[in-house]
Design a protein around this motif. Structure first.
Motif, PDB file in Angstrom:
ATOM      1  N   ARG A   6      41.928  44.317  19.375  1.00 48.50           N
ATOM      2  CA  ARG A   6      42.099  44.609  20.793  1.00 48.50           C
ATOM      3  C   ARG A   6      41.667  46.021  21.189  1.00 48.50           C
ATOM      4  O   ARG A   6      41.153  46.228  22.284  1.00 48.50           O
ATOM      5  CB  ARG A   6      43.558  44.361  21.197  1.00 48.50           C
ATOM      6  N   GLY A   7      41.865  46.996  20.324  1.00 47.11           N
ATOM      7  CA  GLY A   7      41.476  48.355  20.672  1.00 47.11           C
ATOM      8  C   GLY A   7      40.061  48.711  20.269  1.00 47.11           C
ATOM      9  O   GLY A   7      39.636  49.855  20.463  1.00 47.11           O
ATOM     10  N   ASN A   8      39.328  47.754  19.717  1.00 43.81           N
ATOM     11  CA  ASN A   8      37.973  48.026  19.221  1.00 43.81           C
ATOM     12  C   ASN A   8      37.030  46.902  19.635  1.00 43.81           C
ATOM     13  O   ASN A   8      36.249  46.403  18.833  1.00 43.81           O
ATOM     14  CB  ASN A   8      37.992  48.174  17.696  1.00 43.81           C
ATOM     15  N   SER A   9      37.114  46.491  20.890  1.00 44.69           N
ATOM     16  CA  SER A   9      36.305  45.370  21.356  1.00 44.69           C
ATOM     17  C   SER A   9      35.807  45.633  22.773  1.00 44.69           C
ATOM     18  O   SER A   9      36.603  45.868  23.688  1.00 44.69           O
ATOM     19  CB  SER A   9      37.123  44.068  21.333  1.00 44.69           C
ATOM     20  N   ILE A  10      34.485  45.592  22.938  1.00 42.75           N
ATOM     21  CA  ILE A  10      33.894  45.631  24.276  1.00 42.75           C
ATOM     22  C   ILE A  10      33.829  44.191  24.758  1.00 42.75           C
ATOM     23  O   ILE A  10      33.026  43.400  24.276  1.00 42.75           O
ATOM     24  CB  ILE A  10      32.493  46.265  24.257  1.00 42.75           C
TER      25      ILE A  10
END
Length: 213
Positions: A176-180
């Motif tokens: 969730r914190g590493n997804s465009i």
């Protein structure tokens, strides 16, 4: 003169042979190649995962089998659907082109038309119901399918009570914190999803595997 005549006869013989091959075996080979191209673009293909945006479901270097006809059989190399099939469902892992720059992406469909979405701290609620249970906050359930989240980079941008219009879907990465994903480029028309992931068949460091998705 006799040698020249023999050469002419040999050249004509070879030309007839080539024409015969083109009309026989050559035509069959061409038809086979066309059918293989149609099968690859319309029914089954594979996708190489370039990043960790879908961890832990998909890892960088994974090779994923995808069903190109899951959302409808299309005319090859076009968006024209000739045989409609399923509509996207929550939990599907879908392949599509980014609305922002056209780059091919693979993300999870987390909400479809009519859904009301809240995403806070990386955790989803759909239509007022959290997808994770209290005792397992990093495991979300989409019906009978689950997704184990990677929250080591935080939850990324929140979503506050977004209602998905008909014909649109929201796609989000499991990391969730590493997804465009849809939090950055917006919703994706359901008609633009052109494949659904079926399973991982190759994993870096392990080789051949089969992990259903």
């Amino acid at each position: 003169m006799a040698n020249a005549g023999a050469r002419d006869d040999h050249a004509e013989y070879r030309a007839r042979g080539l024409r015969g091959w083109l009309l026989g075996e050559g035509r069959q080979l061409l038809v086979m190649l066309v059918l293989l191209a149609i099968a690859r673009t319309s029914f089954a293909n594979h996708y190489g995962v370039p990043s960790g945006s879908m961890e832990y479901t998909l890892m960088p270097g994974d090779h994923v089998m995808v069903d190109m006809s899951a959302y409808g059989v299309r005319i090859p190399f076009t968006d024209v659907t000739v045989v409609p099939r399923d509509t996207p469902r929550r939990g599907d892992i879908a392949v599509f082109k980014s609305p922002r720059d056209g780059v091919r992406l693979i993300k999870r469909v987390v909400a479809v038309g009519g859904d009301r979405v809240v995403l806070e701290g990386g955790h989803l609620s759909i239509n007022g119901k959290p997808l994770a249970e209290a005792g397992a906050p990093d495991l979300e359930w989409f019906g009978d399918r689950s997704a184990r989240l990677n929250l080591d980079a935080g939850g990324g941008p929140d979503i506050d009570a977004l209602v998905i219009p008909p014909g649109q879907v929201l796609v989000v990465g499991d990391h969730r914190g590493n997804s465009i994903d849809g939090r950055y480029f917006g919703l994706v028309p359901a008609s633009k999803l052109y494949a659904r992931a079926v399973g991982v068949f190759w994993r870096r460091g392990e080789g051949p595997v089969w992990k259903s998705l």
